[in-house]
Design a protein around this motif. Structure first.
Motif, PDB file in Angstrom:
ATOM      1  N   LEU A  84       0.825  -1.203   0.000  1.00  0.00           N
ATOM      2  CA  LEU A  84       0.000   0.000   0.000  1.00  0.00           C
ATOM      3  C   LEU A  84       0.864   1.261   0.000  1.00  0.00           C
ATOM      4  O   LEU A  84       0.506   2.274  -0.613  1.00  0.00           O
ATOM      5  CB  LEU A  84      -0.937   0.000   1.202  1.00  0.00           C
ATOM      6  CG  LEU A  84      -2.115  -0.979   1.101  1.00  0.00           C
ATOM      7  CD1 LEU A  84      -2.889  -1.020   2.413  1.00  0.00           C
ATOM      8  CD2 LEU A  84      -3.044  -0.596  -0.039  1.00  0.00           C
ATOM      9  N   SER A  85       2.001   1.226   0.660  1.00  0.00           N
ATOM     10  CA  SER A  85       2.913   2.370   0.639  1.00  0.00           C
ATOM     11  C   SER A  85       3.463   2.587  -0.770  1.00  0.00           C
ATOM     12  O   SER A  85       3.564   3.731  -1.246  1.00  0.00           O
ATOM     13  CB  SER A  85       4.061   2.157   1.619  1.00  0.00           C
ATOM     14  OG  SER A  85       3.584   2.099   2.945  1.00  0.00           O
ATOM     15  N   GLN A  86       3.823   1.495  -1.445  1.00  0.00           N
ATOM     16  CA  GLN A  86       4.273   1.598  -2.832  1.00  0.00           C
ATOM     17  C   GLN A  86       3.153   2.128  -3.726  1.00  0.00           C
ATOM     18  O   GLN A  86       3.378   2.976  -4.603  1.00  0.00           O
ATOM     19  CB  GLN A  86       4.719   0.231  -3.347  1.00  0.00           C
ATOM     20  CG  GLN A  86       5.997  -0.298  -2.747  1.00  0.00           C
ATOM     21  CD  GLN A  86       6.329  -1.664  -3.325  1.00  0.00           C
ATOM     22  OE1 GLN A  86       5.521  -2.584  -3.312  1.00  0.00           O
ATOM     23  NE2 GLN A  86       7.526  -1.793  -3.850  1.00  0.00           N
ATOM     24  N   LEU A  87       1.962   1.628  -3.497  1.00  0.00           N
ATOM     25  CA  LEU A  87       0.810   2.035  -4.286  1.00  0.00           C
ATOM     26  C   LEU A  87       0.536   3.528  -4.118  1.00  0.00           C
ATOM     27  O   LEU A  87       0.253   4.233  -5.101  1.00  0.00           O
ATOM     28  CB  LEU A  87      -0.417   1.223  -3.885  1.00  0.00           C
ATOM     29  CG  LEU A  87      -1.737   1.619  -4.530  1.00  0.00           C
ATOM     30  CD1 LEU A  87      -1.694   1.410  -6.048  1.00  0.00           C
ATOM     31  CD2 LEU A  87      -2.889   0.835  -3.915  1.00  0.00           C
ATOM     32  N   LYS A  88       0.609   4.007  -2.897  1.00  0.00           N
ATOM     33  CA  LYS A  88       0.361   5.424  -2.634  1.00  0.00           C
ATOM     34  C   LYS A  88       1.317   6.291  -3.446  1.00  0.00           C
ATOM     35  O   LYS A  88       0.908   7.297  -4.059  1.00  0.00           O
ATOM     36  CB  LYS A  88       0.512   5.718  -1.144  1.00  0.00           C
ATOM     37  CG  LYS A  88       0.232   7.167  -0.776  1.00  0.00           C
ATOM     38  CD  LYS A  88       0.373   7.382   0.726  1.00  0.00           C
ATOM     39  CE  LYS A  88       0.081   8.832   1.099  1.00  0.00           C
ATOM     40  NZ  LYS A  88       0.206   9.058   2.556  1.00  0.00           N
ATOM     41  N   GLN A  89       2.578   5.925  -3.471  1.00  0.00           N
ATOM     42  CA  GLN A  89       3.557   6.692  -4.242  1.00  0.00           C
ATOM     43  C   GLN A  89       3.281   6.586  -5.735  1.00  0.00           C
ATOM     44  O   GLN A  89       3.393   7.572  -6.477  1.00  0.00           O
ATOM     45  CB  GLN A  89       4.967   6.186  -3.932  1.00  0.00           C
ATOM     46  CG  GLN A  89       6.072   7.033  -4.552  1.00  0.00           C
ATOM     47  CD  GLN A  89       6.060   8.456  -4.013  1.00  0.00           C
ATOM     48  OE1 GLN A  89       6.081   8.674  -2.797  1.00  0.00           O
ATOM     49  NE2 GLN A  89       6.012   9.445  -4.909  1.00  0.00           N
TER      50      GLN A  89
END
Length: 288
Positions: A84-89
Motif C-alpha cells: 500500500l505504501s508503494q501504491l500510494k507513491q
C-alpha cells in the motif's frame, strides 16, 4: 506528466498486447471514443525499461484508473502495508485519481496467493471485518477507494444476508465507493438464480466511480464463468442500459484479458459502450 483528470466516458483495460496498436492508432478515428484506461498496479509498480516508457506515454495522454488484484480485502492475513505504501507513491507519481479492489479474498498465510477471487461469507461479522480493512487502506492511501462486486461460483458456507445487502452494508460502514461490474451481476444472477435488474435497483448510485463490462463463458445453462475472453452478450448490454437508466450515466470500461482480438475488434465494444452512454444522455435531456 498530464494533470489529474476526471475519469469519464468509455474506457479500456490497458493490456500490454494492445499497447503497440494503441500507440499507432492514437489520434485516429479508431480511438475517437476511448476516454480513459485502466491498469493493474501490481503489473506496473517498479516497471523499468520500455514498460516504464510506455506507462509514461499513456499517463500523458489518458486519464487512468488503477484496479487492484492482490490486496485480498476479505482475507485472513494482515493487509500488505508495504504494498500500500508503494501504491500510494505510484498513484501520486502518475496522478491517478481512482484505486479500486475486489470485494473478495485471494490469499492466506498457508497457501499464499491463490490467483482466484474467493467469496466472503455474507455475515455481519464479515461486514465489520472487511469494512475495517477498507478503512485502514483508505487511511494509508489518504483517499477513498472503491470496491468491486465480484463473480463467484460457490457461496461461502455461512451467510446471513444476500449479496446486494452485504455489498451495501460494507459500502456504508467503510464509507467507500463502488466499482460496479455489470457482467459480474449478470454472471452471479444466472449462477445463483436472482433478478439482476432488482440487484441493480438496490445499488447506491452516488457511490459509483465507474463500471466494468466484459464477456463470459457459458459452461452450462446455469453456470457462467467470468473469463473476460469472450464478446459481451445481449443480456449484459441490456443490463448496462438499465443501469444507466436507474443509476446514472457513469463511466464504463471494457475488460478484455484473454483471447484478445485485434484492436479494431476490441474498439467495437468500447464504441458500443459510448453509444449506450449517448443514448442514456439523450433520454436524460428529453426528460428535463
Amino acid at each position: 506528466m498530464a494533470s489529474l483528470q476526471e475519469i469519464r466516458g468509455a474506457g479500456l483495460g490497458l493490456k500490454r498486447e494492445l499497447i503497440p496498436q494503441l500507440k499507432q492508432q492514437h489520434g485516429t478515428a479508431l480511438l475517437e471514443y476511448l476516454q480513459f484506461v485502466e491498469i493493474a498496479p501490481e503489473n506496473w509498480i517498479g516497471a523499468g525499461g520500455k514498460y516504464a516508457v510506455e506507462l509514461e506515454w499513456f499517463a500523458q495522454r489518458y486519464p487512468m484508473a488503477c484496479h487492484g488484484l492482490c490486496l485480498s480485502l476479505g482475507g485472513p492475513d494482515p493487509l500488505n502495508v508495504a504494498f500500500l505504501s508503494q501504491l500510494k507513491q505510484f498513484l501520486s507519481d502518475f496522478e491517478i485519481p481512482i484505486y479500486t479492489e475486489h470485494l473478495s479474498y485471494c490469499s492466506d498465510a498457508s497457501h499464499g496467493y491463490m490467483y482466484d477471487l474467493l467469496p466472503i461469507p455474507f455475515t455481519e461479522e464479515a461486514v465489520h471485518y472487511v469494512a475495517q480493512r477498507i478503512r485502514q487502506t483508505q487511511d494509508i492511501l489518504e483517499q477513498r477507494i472503491a470496491v468491486e462486486n465480484t463473480s463467484f461460483y460457490v457461496q461461502a458456507p455461512i451467510s446471513e444476508m444476500d449479496e446486494v445487502s452485504f455489498i451495501n452494508a460494507v459500502l456504508s460502514e467503510a464509507d467507500c465507493n463502488l466499482h460496479l461490474d455489470i457482467n459480474n451481476v449478470y454472471v452471479n444472477s444466472v449462477n445463483f438464480g436472482f433478478d439482476a435488474y432488482a440487484f441493480l435497483n438496490q445499488m447506491p448510485a452516488e457511490r459509483i466511480v465507474y463500471g466494468h463490462m466484459a464477456g463470459h463463458l457459458q459452461v452450462a445453462p446455469n453456470l457462467l464463468v467470468d473469463t473476460h475472453g469472450e464478446a459481451i452478450i445481449t443480456p449484459v448490454w441490456q443490463l448496462l442500459a438499465h443501469a444507466y437508466q436507474t443509476l446514472g450515466n457513469f463511466p464504463t470500461l471494457l475488460e478484455r484479458d484473454s483471447h484478445i482480438p485485434a484492436l479494431k475488434v476490441v474498439m467495437q465494444e468500447v464504441d458500443q459502450i459510448h453509444a449506450y452512454q449517448q443514448l442514456a444522455a439523450s433520454h436524460t435531456d428529453k426528460a428535463t
